[in-house]
Design an enzyme around this catalytic site. Structure first.
Site, PDB file in Angstrom:
ATOM      1  N   GLU A 129     -17.030   9.434 -33.594  1.00 48.31           N
ATOM      2  CA  GLU A 129     -16.716   8.188 -33.674  1.00 48.31           C
ATOM      3  C   GLU A 129     -15.092   8.288 -34.167  1.00 48.31           C
ATOM      4  OE1 GLU A 129     -17.528   5.003 -36.959  1.00 48.31           O
ATOM      5  OE2 GLU A 129     -17.707   6.395 -37.310  1.00 48.31           O
ATOM      6  N   LYS A 156     -20.489  -1.326 -33.679  1.00 47.07           N
ATOM      7  CA  LYS A 156     -21.001  -0.836 -34.789  1.00 47.07           C
ATOM      8  C   LYS A 156     -21.880  -2.180 -35.681  1.00 47.07           C
ATOM      9  CE  LYS A 156     -19.677   2.722 -38.315  1.00 47.07           C
ATOM     10  NZ  LYS A 156     -18.806   3.152 -39.167  1.00 47.07           N
ATOM     11  N   CYS A 195     -22.630   6.254 -36.795  1.00 50.23           N
ATOM     12  CA  CYS A 195     -22.308   6.828 -38.306  1.00 50.23           C
ATOM     13  C   CYS A 195     -22.935   6.014 -39.547  1.00 50.23           C
ATOM     14  CB  CYS A 195     -20.514   6.288 -38.807  1.00 50.23           C
ATOM     15  SG  CYS A 195     -20.074   7.192 -39.929  1.00 50.23           S
TER      16      CYS A 195
END
Length: 267
Positions: A40, A113, A153
């Site tokens: 990321e 995301k 993440c």
């Protein structure tokens, strides 16, 4: 298939970060990798959240996306391109997008995301919602022989996302590019990665930011590849480099046959 998770310690200079990413993609290919994954924010770890706005690219255009496409084509790799900021309809927001490129250089998928990180323990404060706009839906794709599921993440904390990616058939490989904080990473990173691997009987590739960045932030690192039984096959604790392991499809099939938990779900 040999997999490589690339660990970086990215800084505020995009060109320098892209050069380091290309270096490690070439190193992975030289060691026989067929699929590589970047962390990321591989292209930028800035000094302020708003730095993402300044380098945000239009969907399908820009030097960051061009580098990923070119590297995939020239090296003959599947490339999971960590994340990069892609413009949204709002001028004050971007999408934190994970773009995947096939070995011919074409973009095979884009995932934005879904879950935005927020943390405040009185010493560290993060709120991705200040500049990021969340995505809309899970994304899976066929990457050669593998069904690949994409996450980023903080998504790791939401197991329902991974269950949703298994609709229509389980994923073979789950990707989790990350920039976990040192504080949360030391307690939860490996625990959650191994849990996602075991409960989905899938391989997990988790490339991470790992070290102290020019902006003063320290990320946990420990990029790793985990097998469907929860075994950590490769791990790089800190600093730039590679975590490399083989995805053994027959072993995954055997484990799913021995423990058909995916067929036993009732909800």
């Amino acid at each position: 298939m040999k997999l490589a998770a690339i660990q970086m310690v990215s800084g505020p200079e995009v060109a320098a970060n892209l050069a380091r990413a290309r270096h490690w993609m070439e190193a992975a290919r030289a060691q026989g990798a067929e699929l590589v994954a970047l962390p990321e924010y591989f292209c930028l770890m800035g000094t302020a959240d708003a730095d993402k706005l300044a380098i945000a690219e239009a969907d399908g255009e820009g030097p960051i996306q061009a580098m990923l496409s070119q590297a995939a084509h020239e090296l003959g790799l599947w490339v999971i391109g960590g994340t990069l900021p892609i413009r949204s309809a709002r001028a004050d927001k971007v999408r934190n997008a994970c773009c995947v490129y096939a070995p011919d250089g074409r973009r095979a998928a884009r995932y934005d995301k879904l879950h935005l990180f927020c943390f405040d323990n009185g010493r560290e404060r993060y709120d991705e919602g200040r500049v990021l706009e969340p995505g809309d839906a899970p994304v899976t794709l066929q990457a050669g022989p593998l069904k690949l599921g994409l996450s980023v993440c903080y998504d790791l904390r939401f197991p329902e996302l991974y269950r949703a990616m298994g609709v229509g058939g389980p994923c073979d490989l789950l990707a989790v590019p990350a920039a976990f904080t040192y504080t949360t990473g030391q307690k939860h990173w490996e625990l959650l990665l191994r849990a996602r691997a075991v409960e989905n009987l899938a391989y997990v590739i988790a490339p991470a930011q790992g070290g102290t960045h020019p902006n003063g932030r320290r990320t946990w690192g420990h990029s790793m590849i985990v097998d469907p039984w929860g075994e950590v096959l490769a791990c790089l604790p800190e600093g730039e480099g590679l975590a490399i392991a083989e995805l053994d499809a027959p072993r995954m099939a055997a484990l799913r046959a021995q423990l058909p938990a995916l067929q036993h779900r009732r909800l």
